[in-house]
Enzyme design. Structure first.
Site, short mmCIF file in Angstrom:
data_model
loop_
_atom_site.label_atom_id
_atom_site.label_comp_id
_atom_site.label_asym_id
_atom_site.label_seq_id
_atom_site.Cartn_x
_atom_site.Cartn_y
_atom_site.Cartn_z
N ASN A 148 3.32 10.29 2.60
CA ASN A 148 2.58 10.29 1.35
C ASN A 148 1.72 11.55 1.32
OD1 ASN A 148 3.04 7.71 0.66
ND2 ASN A 148 1.50 6.79 1.81
N VAL A 204 0.99 -1.18 0.05
CA VAL A 204 0.00 0.11 0.10
C VAL A 204 0.99 1.05 -0.09
CG1 VAL A 204 -1.84 1.47 1.31
CG2 VAL A 204 -2.00 -1.05 1.15
N ASP A 239 -18.00 20.44 -39.90
CA ASP A 239 -16.59 20.08 -39.36
C ASP A 239 -16.77 19.18 -37.84
OD1 ASP A 239 -15.17 21.34 -41.03
OD2 ASP A 239 -15.56 23.09 -39.92
N ASP A 254 4.98 13.39 -0.78
CA ASP A 254 4.61 12.87 -2.21
C ASP A 254 3.66 14.13 -2.76
OD1 ASP A 254 5.27 10.50 -1.88
OD2 ASP A 254 3.38 9.52 -2.24
N ASP A 283 -9.30 23.00 -41.56
CA ASP A 283 -10.32 23.62 -42.56
C ASP A 283 -9.75 24.99 -42.76
OD1 ASP A 283 -13.06 23.90 -43.88
OD2 ASP A 283 -13.40 25.29 -42.34
N ASP A 338 -14.82 25.29 -37.95
CA ASP A 338 -15.74 26.33 -37.43
C ASP A 338 -17.27 25.89 -37.85
OD1 ASP A 338 -15.63 26.95 -39.99
OD2 ASP A 338 -15.24 29.25 -39.69
#
Length: 849
Positions: free
Chosen positions: A690, A278, A600, A694, A325, A596
């Site tokens: 932790n 763990v 599309d 961490d 486009d 746009d």
């Protein structure tokens, strides 16, 4: 059915309707029951709670859930609580993002008009648009929104704006003629389509398709069927999670075996192995990934790139192909005048001279023979005509004292009012108006060069008017061809002085003035953004350009073979765009699509990163996209790509920090276990590590600014996992260095007592990991990157160090964290040992660079 290629009587027979009288009420009711209402149908939608539950399907999340359950059974309720809170917050964030993104069809529905004018039983009536059926005779006029697809029966100069559907920026002149050959959607001028807008004229139309059978309905179907791909980071994290899970299972088995070999009770051995496993899981990883992505979205928002999907932030960093486009993205989606051919010369608008009578007559024609207007610099009317008014405003004004020259277009129109007119007609391709110019009745004509030139008998050069020769015609046509070959749209202008009644017959015997060429200009920023591609050549020798029809003729295998050679596509449908994106994705490319229009939207959704225009884009395209450019600036995509790469680098560096730190703790415990020494850490100390060492430094790593040279690197391989050999080696070496320092501190403390040894190991690991946060910020040394650009790293180090100092030096906290007072010499030892890994890592970075 290809109704645009059928005769009108064939259509009437096919649709079982009377083209003069329309359907009867009974026939319409029967058809409505058969085909259903004229509305878009949504795909099956997930309820919000279902979306929430799906956030827990990720492998890393499943591992964390298992870890939380094990922590609860082993009595570590604090760890259980932390994991559960992190997972719920992540799930809520993911659900909110998903719900915001699922609005595409609502936007499509908003394009539908509530009512429509039809002929039924020979009577004109207004009905609800949802009650339209194939065979209805639809009556259209300027200002109407087209409510269904239909074939034109009678046409009266109809012009329709289909930009949201086809992507073409100019209005389309409609005809009521038949086609024999197949043509692309945008060229089917005898058809009208749902969601387009009538801008001029009127027409009678027979409805050929309603609801999901319309072209807009087909787009809705494509969007229902299109599934979004998992991002490269999601794929990498899945691979990482599965490998981590395998490593943790192996670790559990090894630790359990060692404990049993040492003669420990079965249950104690199992609990110890599970507790260490763990501790090996980086619980903060999910939240750090989410937070780093969220910070990335905030940074992009400040640079006008609005990210709707957090995961898309990192995807941008892997983009290797941008399918763009043209209209509205690379271009401005408006017509502007480029060049003017007049008096045998090619000029720019600002080179026109109002003192030149020939130039003056062209400007009269441009302004007076024009139905558009500019109100507060906003164009109203046909884009082609609006561009002519913009051109007029660029001409340097000169007041010759006669009160005419130098006037605004409104003042000029007021001074020379329109007396008569013959509106533009798509058959004759001309528009004419009559005015008094210096008290002389004058007819101004503009239109297509092929039609207008046939009606010209004279040509004007300056103040001279002479008969037009064959050489003149050839020169004019040659100039027209030059403009056309360069992608310009050309209008021809002519006039004649005459007091005859204005009619189509009066449009003969004209004097030619000149040609005006227009185009949808490129955005300035897009030129810079594709500069590298220009140097290579967007279209090189050997490259291919395909039309939509040619693309349809290719099989998927043929398209895959040629996709890297095809640079330009023209006249493509929404289905074509999805095929293009699919073909690149089959090549394992990460594809960005920009657009746009409604047409599309399916491809925007299908692409790894869909990018919609925020100003000119339709709501449908915005809803389908992952990112919206608030400023419509193509160059913003490049900034977003750089930011996306930075996000990935920061997440990877944060993972490296978490895993190397966790590995150092595991190696320390393994050493103590194998050596038969006391356990170096207690549960509450691991929880502190932790929560503090961490989370805070890992988040600070996620805030690191990007490397200035990040765009000079090639896009990373999306198939390459996070844990490649080089990265694993780096994590292992760094974890090993930290663990050696921690073990040394543990052994020094053990000479005094197990309690001091545990305190020394815990303190050294905590301080070493806080320092290690600086190592993981970048591949460069801290002497090169400094601290000015990331104050978060200093803040995380300061907070962690202060908390550790409080635990060590405040007696009231000693029992809570199972530590014992240390001597000054022991504190010096732990500080020096914690600093050694960072010194070594920084030295290696400096030597390597």
């Amino acid at each position: 059915m290809e109704y645009y290629r059928q005769k009108k009587d064939e259509i009437a027979k096919e649709l079982n309707t009377d083209l003069k009288q329309g359907l009867s009420a009974k026939e319409a009711q029967e058809k409505l029951a058969q085909v259903g209402p004229n509305a878009l149908v949504e795909g099956k939608k997930k309820i919000t709670f279902q979306v929430f539950l799906e956030q827990f399907k990720d492998l890393m999340v499943i591992i964390l859930i298992i870890a939380a359950i094990i922590s609860a059974f082993t009595g570590s309720l604090e760890s259980t609580l932390v994991i559960i809170v992190v997972l719920i917050l992540n799930a809520i964030l993911g659900t909110v993002q998903h719900v915001k993104a699922e609005k595409s069809l609502e936007s499509l529905k908003s394009l539908s008009a509530p009512t429509a004018k039809v002929l039924r039983n020979g009577q004109k009536m207004e009905i609800e648009a949802k009650d339209l059926v194939p065979g209805d005779i639809l009556l259209l006029e300027a200002g109407d929104l087209v409510t269904a697809d239909g074939r034109i029966l009678e046409n009266y100069s109809l012009q329709v704006n289909e930009s949201s559907l086809t992507g073409e920026s100019t209005n389309v002149d409609k005809l009521d003629t038949d086609f024999e050959k197949e043509v692309p959607l945008a060229d089917r001028v005898n058809m009208v389509y749902s969601s387009s807008l009538v801008t001029y004229g009127r027409a009678t139309v027979v409805v050929t398709a309603t609801g999901m059978q319309t072209e807009i309905g087909k787009i809705a179907s494509l969007m229902n069927e299109t599934k979004e791909r998992r991002t490269p980071l999601q794929v990498s994290l899945d691979q990482f999670s599965s490998r981590l899970a395998t490593a943790i299972l192996i670790l559990c088995a090894v630790i359990f075996g060692i404990q049993m070999w040492r003669g420990q009770p079965l249950l104690d051995s199992l609990l110890f192995a599970v507790a260490l496993a763990v501790a090996a899981i980086p619980e903060a990883l999910s939240s750090i990934v989410t937070i780093v992505q969220a910070m990335g979205t905030q940074k992009m928002a400040k640079e006008n790139a609005i990210i709707k999907n957090l995961a898309a932030v990192e995807s941008l960093g892997s983009v290797s192909v941008i399918c763009s486009d043209k209209t509205g993205t690379l271009t401005q989606n408006k017509m502007t005048v480029e060049d003017i051919y007049i008096g045998g010369k090619v000029l720019k608008p600002n080179e026109l001279d109002l003192s030149n009578q020939l130039h003056r007559y062209l400007l009269y024609d441009v302004v007076l023979n024009n139905d558009a207007s500019l109100a507060e610099d906003k164009a109203i009317g046909d884009p082609t005509e609006s561009a002519l008014l913009e051109m007029y405003r660029q001409v340097p004004g000169i007041d010759l004292g006669n009160g005419v020259l130098g006037l605004s277009e409104q003042e000029l129109r007021e001074h020379s009012k329109r007396l008569e007119e013959v509106p533009f007609d798509s058959d004759r391709k001309l528009m004419s108006t009559k005015h008094l110019i210096h008290t002389v009745p004058t007819i101004f004509v503009k239109g297509a060069i092929d039609v207008l030139l046939k009606r010209c008998v004279n040509i004007r050069f300056g103040d001279e008017i002479r008969p037009m020769t064959e050489e003149d015609r050839k020169e004019i046509l040659a100039q027209n061809n030059y403009f056309s070959e360069n992608g310009l749209r050309v209008l021809a202008f002519a006039y004649k002085e005459s007091d005859e009644e204005l009619s189509t017959e009066a449009e003969d015997g004209l004097t030619f003035i000149g040609l005006v060429s227009e185009m949808d200009p490129p955005r300035e920023e897009s030129v810079a953004a594709v500069a590298i591609a220009k140097k290579i050549g967007i279209f090189n020798e050997g490259d291919m350009a395909l039309t939509g029809l040619e693309l349809d003729a290719l099989s998927d295998e043929e398209l895959d073979q040629n996709i890297e050679k095809i640079s330009v596509y023209a006249r493509v449908s929404p289905e074509n765009k999805i095929r293009i994106v699919n073909a690149w994705q089959r090549k394992d490319r990460i594809v960005s699509m920009t657009g746009d229009g409604v047409n599309d939207a399916p491809a925007l959704k299908k692409a790894d990163v869909g990018v919609a225009m925020g100003i000119t884009g339709t709501e449908v395209s915005k809803d389908a996209a992952s990112m919206i450019l608030a400023d419509d600036n193509f160059a913003t995509i490049i900034k977003a790509v750089a930011n996306g790469r930075t996000v990935y680098e920061n997440i990877k560096n944060a993972i490296g920090y978490l895993l190397s730190g966790n590995l150092s703790a595991i190696i320390t415990v393994l050493f103590a276990s194998l050596a038969g020494l006391p356990v170096p850490f207690v549960a509450v100390q691991l929880l502190f590590i932790n929560l503090v060492t961490d989370s805070l430094p890992a988040l600070a790593i996620g805030m690191e600014p990007g490397d200035p040279d990040i765009l000079k690197r090639k896009p990373r391989d999306p198939k390459a996992g996070i844990l490649d050999k080089a990265f694993v080696s780096q994590i292992t070496i760094q974890g090993l260095l930290i663990s050696i320092s921690v073990i040394a501190a543990f052994l020094i403390g053990l000479k005094d007592s197990p309690a001091v040894a545990t305190t020394m190991a815990f303190s050294t690991l905590t301080f070493a990991r806080l320092l290690h946060g600086f190592n993981c910020r970048s591949q460069h040394s801290i002497f090169k990157i400094g601290f000015k650009n990331n104050w978060y790293s200093l803040a995380a180090f300061a907070v962690g160090t202060i908390l550790l100092a409080l635990i060590l030096f405040v007696p009231a906290l000693h029992s809570l964290f199972a530590v014992t007072p240390l001597t000054g010499q022991e504190v010096m030892w732990l500080a020096g040992l914690a600093l050694i890994p960072t010194i070594l890592i920084q030295a290696v970075k400096m030597i390597r660079k």
